[in-house]
Design an enzyme around this catalytic site. Structure first.
Site, PDB file in Angstrom:
ATOM      1  CB  THR A  76     -14.672  73.436 -43.300  1.00 10.82           C
ATOM      2  OG1 THR A  76     -14.869  72.174 -42.803  1.00 10.82           O
ATOM      3  CG2 THR A  76     -13.649  73.183 -44.618  1.00 10.82           C
ATOM      4  CB  THR A  77     -10.699  77.845 -43.118  1.00 14.20           C
ATOM      5  OG1 THR A  77      -9.719  76.932 -42.809  1.00 14.20           O
ATOM      6  CG2 THR A  77     -11.270  78.089 -41.650  1.00 14.20           C
ATOM      7  CG  HIS A 132      -3.159  80.600 -38.017  1.00 16.08           C
ATOM      8  ND1 HIS A 132      -3.705  81.645 -38.589  1.00 16.08           N
ATOM      9  CD2 HIS A 132      -4.188  80.055 -37.082  1.00 16.08           C
ATOM     10  CE1 HIS A 132      -4.769  82.126 -37.811  1.00 16.08           C
ATOM     11  NE2 HIS A 132      -5.134  80.994 -37.233  1.00 16.08           N
ATOM     12  CE  LYS A 136      -5.331  79.146 -41.113  1.00 20.26           C
ATOM     13  NZ  LYS A 136      -6.453  78.044 -41.054  1.00 20.26           N
TER      14      LYS A 136
END
Length: 244
Positions: A76-77, A132, A136
Site C-alpha cells: 500500500t502506498t 503513472h 493513480k
C-alpha cells in the site's frame, strides 16, 4: 504450497496477484477481503498476507496478521509517519515487509541508485521523474519515494528535509543537495521511473519501465513466500534478493 491471502483483492494489484496465484503450482490463493470486511478470518486461513488496500485499513490489517502469527507484505502506498510507526511496532511480533514497489527490477534499481548517490558528491544534483496511469491518486509515487530514500540514505541525509517537488512559478535556484521529484499522470502507464544524476557537463540516468502490472504481482508473491518462517522483524525487497 504457501497459502497467501490478499487484502485489497478487488483492486488492480489484488486482481493481478490472484491471477498469478491461480496459475501457480507453488502457491495458493486462499481468498481475499476488501473495504469494510475484517481480514481476521483470512489471516487465520493463510500462511502470509499481502496488503494492497488503503492506508486507513493498515492498522486493522496488521492486527489481524499479529493475531494469526503470520507475516505480511505491505505494498500500500501513500503511508504517513503514523503508519510507519505501526509497522515498526508490528515488526516486533511478526515478519513485515513494506515497500513502495514489489518489482524485482525496481529493487535492483534502488540498489544502483544507492551506490551512485554514495559515490557521487553533492555537486551532482538528483532528480526523480515518474509517470503513472491517470487513475493513480498519490504523488510522488511510492516507488519514486523509495528511490529518493535510497539516494538520501547513501548521502546520510533526511529525505523529508531535502526533497523538492511541485515546482511552479518563480521558485528560486535549486538548493544544493536537494533531491527533486516530478510526477506525470496520463493514459494507462503501469509505471515509469528515472533517477537523474546531473553533474557539470555530464549526466547519468538510471531508469526502469514497467510494461505490465504482473511484474509487481510476481515480486509480491515472491516476497510474501520468502517471509514465511522468518523471525519477527522489518524486511525489504532487497533482503528478498539478497542485496547488501
Amino acid at each position: 504450497m504457501a497459502r497467501i491471502g490478499i487484502i485489497g483483492s478487488e483492486g488492480r494489484m489484488g486482481q493481478a496477484i490472484a491471477q498469478l496465484l491461480a496459475a501457480s503450482d507453488e502457491h495458493e490463493c486462499v481468498g481475499g477481503v476488501d473495504k469494510g470486511k475484517s481480514p481476521a478470518d483470512l489471516a487465520d486461513a493463510s500462511d502470509a498476507l499481502v496488503d494492497f488496500s488503503a492506508p486507513a485499513a493498515l492498522k486493522d490489517n496488521l492486527h489481524a496478521a499479529i493475531g494469526a502469527g503470520i507475516p505480511m507484505l505491505i505494498g500500500t502506498t501513500g503511508l504517513e509517519a503514523s503508519h510507519q510507526a505501526a509497522i515498526d511496532s508490528a515488526a516486533g511480533a511478526i515478519p513485515v515487509l513494506q515497500t513502495g514497489n514489489t518489482s524485482l527490477g525496481v529493487t535492483l534499481l534502488a540498489a544502483l541508485v544507492r551506490q551512485a548517490a554514495g559515490k557521487l558528491g553533492p555537486d551532482w544534483d538528483i532528480e526523480v521523474l515518474e509517470m503513472h496511469h491517470r487513475m493513480k491518486v498519490d504523488a510522488p509515487s511510492g516507488t519514486a519515494l523509495l528511490l529518493g530514500q535510497a539516494a538520501a540514505q547513501a548521502r546520510g541525509i533526511d529525505l523529508a528535509a531535502h526533497s523538492e517537488s511541485g515546482r511552479d512559478g518563480h521558485t528560486g535556484k535549486r538548493e544544493e543537495g536537494a533531491i527533486g521529484f516530478a510526477a506525470l499522470r496520463g493514459g494507462t502507464v503501469a509505471g515509469e521511473h528515472s533517477v537523474i544524476f546531473a553533474g557539470e557537463q555530464e549526466r547519468i540516468t538510471l531508469s526502469h519501465s514497467a510494461e505490465n502490472r504482473m511484474i509487481f504481482a510476481r515480486g509480491a508473491v515472491k516476497g510474501a513466500a520468502w517471509l514465511i518462517g522468518k523471525p519477527a522483524g522489518r524486511y525489504t525487497m532487497e533482503d528478498v534478493l539478497g542485496l547488501d
